[in-house]
Design an enzyme around this catalytic site. Structure first.
Site, short mmCIF file in Angstrom:
data_model
loop_
_atom_site.label_atom_id
_atom_site.label_comp_id
_atom_site.label_asym_id
_atom_site.label_seq_id
_atom_site.Cartn_x
_atom_site.Cartn_y
_atom_site.Cartn_z
N THR A 34 12.05 -7.50 -11.01
CA THR A 34 12.06 -8.92 -10.71
C THR A 34 10.80 -8.55 -9.78
OG1 THR A 34 14.51 -9.43 -11.09
CG2 THR A 34 12.84 -11.71 -11.09
N GLN B 96 -7.86 -0.02 2.76
CA GLN B 96 -8.41 -0.95 4.02
C GLN B 96 -9.69 -1.16 3.44
OE1 GLN B 96 -8.20 -1.76 7.09
NE2 GLN B 96 -6.36 -1.16 7.84
N SER C 194 -3.24 -4.01 -0.80
CA SER C 194 -2.86 -4.26 0.07
C SER C 194 -3.00 -5.68 0.64
CB SER C 194 -2.13 -3.10 1.55
OG SER C 194 -1.01 -4.03 1.96
N GLY D 243 0.95 -1.18 -0.34
CA GLY D 243 0.11 -0.30 -0.31
C GLY D 243 1.16 0.98 0.05
N THR D 244 2.31 1.30 0.93
CA THR D 244 2.38 2.51 1.15
C THR D 244 3.58 2.58 -0.36
OG1 THR D 244 3.21 1.82 3.28
CG2 THR D 244 4.39 3.14 2.64
N ASN E 119 -8.48 3.52 7.99
CA ASN E 119 -8.56 2.59 9.37
C ASN E 119 -8.48 2.50 10.38
OD1 ASN E 119 -6.08 4.25 8.05
ND2 ASN E 119 -4.85 3.24 9.64
N HIS F 98 -1.96 -7.99 2.24
CA HIS F 98 -1.67 -8.27 3.73
C HIS F 98 -2.77 -7.70 4.61
CE1 HIS F 98 -0.39 -5.44 6.49
NE2 HIS F 98 0.19 -4.55 5.21
N CYS G 128 0.02 1.17 13.19
CA CYS G 128 1.69 2.25 13.11
C CYS G 128 2.04 3.26 14.21
CB CYS G 128 1.63 2.87 11.52
SG CYS G 128 0.83 2.22 10.32
C1 LIG Z 1 -2.26 -0.77 5.96
C2 LIG Z 1 -2.55 0.61 5.03
C3 LIG Z 1 -1.34 0.95 4.38
C4 LIG Z 1 -0.27 0.95 4.43
O1 LIG Z 1 0.53 -0.40 3.35
P1 LIG Z 1 1.13 -1.74 3.84
O2 LIG Z 1 0.78 -2.81 2.57
O3 LIG Z 1 1.14 -1.91 5.37
O4 LIG Z 1 2.33 -0.73 3.09
C5 LIG Z 1 -1.79 2.22 3.77
N1 LIG Z 1 -3.26 3.00 3.66
C6 LIG Z 1 -4.05 1.78 4.66
C7 LIG Z 1 -5.40 2.86 4.72
C8 LIG Z 1 -3.73 1.02 5.46
O5 LIG Z 1 -4.92 0.73 6.22
#
Ligand SMILES: *Cc1c(COP(=O)(O)O)cnc(C)c1O
Length: 398
Positions: free
Chosen positions: A239, A181, A201, A74-75, A153, A203, A327
């Protein structure tokens, strides 16, 4: 359930890997290690697996598979969308975002302000909502990008991103949404919207960490953040993280199934928990209660507690949750999201976030409903002993 079982109610921080995801990933960590860019048949295994993952993710989002760029999460997706919009946009140097974004949008935007770009951080009301008229008024002739998250989030509050995208399209401004989210939790048909960029993202919906994607609509000009080999159709060098991409694809497929079958177990666990806590605990309020939210998140403010002490005590009962976002844990600063919703109040320091997922069970929810009110009561007794009863409600605590 076993006494020592973890009750994981922090699914907005990260989620358990779906065993079906692990199973699909394994061959690409062991047998099929070819580089998708190589020409021989052995590597085609990996290439085809990446293609399938792209199709599965496109199905979840309701877009075309060539519109998907795999990233490290996500970042990276957020940073890429922001950087691309500003490098290309001749209109100028102005960005509109909200005060309640994730740090993966806030920080790059704050960095822009140090490089001569103006950023408007829009305020929200008590429920965490933005005012669409205010948003429209914030868009200037030199605005290059509007970036507003789909679901928050910390509170789960949903922004009306389809409407916001429409406003941006009418004004000829690019629109990005951090949908980390929202993806996998609510149905989406991105092709029916005017969204230019969307971040997600794996995870956060039972896929692996360190893998995500950026949707770039086919009508949007794009400039890569990471230059290198021609991977991802020249849009992201490096890659491919094949096994993780496979995992993301499988997680997207599982989420699509859950959503298309109209399953609501996550929502019903969240609703039951929320109702029970509100009934059992006086002086408890749900943040964002009055507006649309994703179905898995409960953010509370409790009178007479401090979040760090509550987290410590809940941890002793093996309940994993958080104050604001993960975070922020370890920093003394209260949630910027809850402060934005109530600038004069102290709700941010008294808040707890519980977020549910597909792998939670009804027995875990029962246990949380039993423990959380006890913990709040105990904390209030410590804070104001004269008010409490003689018997500690935690007499049977582990
Ligand atoms: C967790 C989160 C991110 C970051 O995603 P990562 O894959 O951990 O870098 C960005 N935005 C929101 C709203 C999130 O909840």
């Amino acid at each position: 359930m076993a006494d020592d079982e973890i009750i994981y109610l922090d699914n907005n921080a990260t989620t358990q890997l779906d065993p079906a995801v692990v199973e699909e990933m394994m061959p690409f960590l062991t047998k099929y290690y070819g580089n998708p860019s190589s020409g021989y048949g052995f590597a085609a295994k990996a290439r085809k697996a990446v293609d399938l993952a792209r199709e599965r993710l496109a199905a979840l989002l309701g877009c075309e598979s060539p519109e998907i760029v795999f990233t490290s999460g996500g970042t990276e997706s957020n940073n890429t969308a922001i950087a691309s919009s500003l490098q290309f946009e001749p209109r100028g140097k102005h960005v509109v975002t909200s005060a309640v974004e994730h740090s993966a949008v806030l920080r790059p935007c704050q960095d822009l302000t140090k490089r001569g770009c103006e950023v408007a951080f829009l305020a929200v009301d008590r429920d965490g909502n933005v005012d669409l008229d205010e948003l429209e008024a914030a868009i200037l002739p030199e605005t290059a990008l509007v970036s507003m998250m789909w679901a928050n989030n910390e509170t789960g509050v949903l922004f009306p991103v389809a409407k916001i995208a429409e406003v941006c399209r009418e004004k000829g401004v690019l629109f990005h949404t951090d949908a980390v989210q929202a993806a996998g939790k609510i149905p989406m048909r991105v092709r029916d919207t005017a969204i230019n960029f969307l971040s997600l993202s794996a995870h956060k919906f039972h896929g692996p960490k360190g893998i995500g994607a950026l949707y770039v609509s086919r009508r949007t000009r794009f400039r890569p953040l990471i230059a290198g080999g021609g991977q991802e159709n020249e849009r992201r060098g490096g890659t491919e993280n094949v096994a993780s991409i496979v995992g993301l694809g499988k997680a997207a497929e599982a989420a699509s199934e859950y959503l298309s079958e109209g399953k609501a177990h996550v929502r019903s666990m969240r609703d039951r928990f929320e109702k029970a806590v509100l009934e059992a605990v006086s002086g408890a309020a749900v943040n964002g209660a009055g507006v649309a939210r994703i179905p898995n998140t409960s953010s509370f403010s409790f009178e007479g507690i401090e979040s760090p002490a509550a987290l410590l005590l809940l941890d002793r009962y093996r309940i994993c949750c958080s104050a604001g976002s993960a975070c922020r844990t370890g920093s003394q600063e209260a949630s910027h999201v809850l402060r934005a919703m109530d600038p004069s109040g102290d709700g941010a320091r008294r808040s707890l976030r519980f977020s549910f997922g597909r792998f939670n069970t009804d027995a875990q929810v029962d246990r949380a409903i039993e423990v959380v009110p006890k913990v709040i009561e105990k904390l209030r007794q410590i804070a104001a002993p004269a008010r409490g009863s003689a018997v500690s409600p935690l007499a049977t605590a582990p």
